[in-house]
Scaffold this motif. Structure first.
Motif, PDB file in Angstrom:
ATOM      1  N   PHE A  82     -48.170  32.760 -39.835  1.00  0.00           N
ATOM      2  CA  PHE A  82     -48.916  33.869 -40.420  1.00  0.00           C
ATOM      3  C   PHE A  82     -49.369  34.889 -39.382  1.00  0.00           C
ATOM      4  N   GLN A  83     -48.914  34.727 -38.144  1.00  0.00           N
ATOM      5  CA  GLN A  83     -49.289  35.681 -37.102  1.00  0.00           C
ATOM      6  C   GLN A  83     -48.704  37.055 -37.413  1.00  0.00           C
ATOM      7  N   GLY A  84     -49.324  38.075 -36.848  1.00  0.00           N
ATOM      8  CA  GLY A  84     -48.887  39.438 -37.074  1.00  0.00           C
ATOM      9  C   GLY A  84     -49.898  40.246 -37.864  1.00  0.00           C
ATOM     10  N   ARG A  85     -50.869  39.549 -38.464  1.00  0.00           N
ATOM     11  CA  ARG A  85     -51.949  40.192 -39.211  1.00  0.00           C
ATOM     12  C   ARG A  85     -53.254  39.468 -38.902  1.00  0.00           C
ATOM     13  N   VAL A  86     -54.362  40.181 -39.009  1.00  0.00           N
ATOM     14  CA  VAL A  86     -55.661  39.513 -38.957  1.00  0.00           C
ATOM     15  C   VAL A  86     -55.699  38.587 -40.161  1.00  0.00           C
ATOM     16  N   THR A  87     -56.110  37.347 -39.933  1.00  0.00           N
ATOM     17  CA  THR A  87     -56.051  36.336 -40.980  1.00  0.00           C
ATOM     18  C   THR A  87     -57.407  35.656 -41.146  1.00  0.00           C
TER      19      THR A  87
END
Length: 191
Positions: free
Chosen positions: A68-73
């Motif tokens: 899920f990396q690539g966005r603030v989560t």
């Protein structure tokens, strides 16, 4: 210890302190936005990455937080039997509806004794349609993430490093909370 060993040890401490200090300042201005439930958000030194433990999607496929990396989560650990968890879930849906995008996402991970059927029933009863139904049935990801009580929510940057964590429930639909998350996304995009 001799003088050389002291010098090496001192230099090592300075390097670590500089890394931690730099990481703290990346998201340090979030301290100015800690109003309402965000007062409970404990900002991290952003030095620790999310654990690599497996959890499951609603079809039973193994996944990890690294996917899920690539966005603030925003990772919310909850359980169907946890009253505060159940109370905050609709506000997470509201936050997702307002801010969910290519730069921000919410993961809801039911941990321990939360069956797929119980999760489905809860989502249906509360008209929750836009949040994912992830499961951590043995609590391995929760334990590796330092979850000692539910609910617990961890905010990760786009590279999977912890920005902060909130212990207990929150109303994620409040304007102060939304402003806090927007600022975190803005800071993360700029770095």
């Amino acid at each position: 210890m001799n003088k050389i060993q002291y010098a090496v040890l001192y230099t090592s401490f300075l390097l670590i302190a500089n890394v931690l200090s730099a990481n703290e300042t990346k998201f340090g201005e979030l301290n100015n936005l800690k109003f309402g439930d965000m007062k409970k958000m404990i900002l991290s030194n952003n030095f620790f990455s999310a654990p690599n433990n497996v959890f499951f999607d609603q079809d039973g496929n193994e996944i990890t937080l690294q996917q899920f990396q690539g966005r603030v989560t925003l990772v919310n650990f909850w359980a169907t039997w946890c009253a505060p968890c159940r109370e905050e879930m609709p506000s997470l849906e509201t936050l997702s509806n307002q801010l969910g995008s290519d730069s921000f996402q919410i993961l809801t991970i039911a941990t321990m004794r939360s069956s797929s059927e119980a999760i489905d029933n809860f989502f249906n009863e509360n008209n929750i349609v836009n949040l994912p139904k992830f499961r951590d049935p043995k609590g391995q990801l929760a334990r590796a993430s330092g979850v000692a009580a539910l609910p617990l929510t961890i905010l990760l940057d786009k590279n999977g490093y912890e920005i902060g964590r909130l212990i207990g429930d929150a109303d994620w639909s409040k304007s102060a909370t939304i402003d806090f998350i927007k600022k975190a996304v803005e800071i993360d995009a700029a770095k």
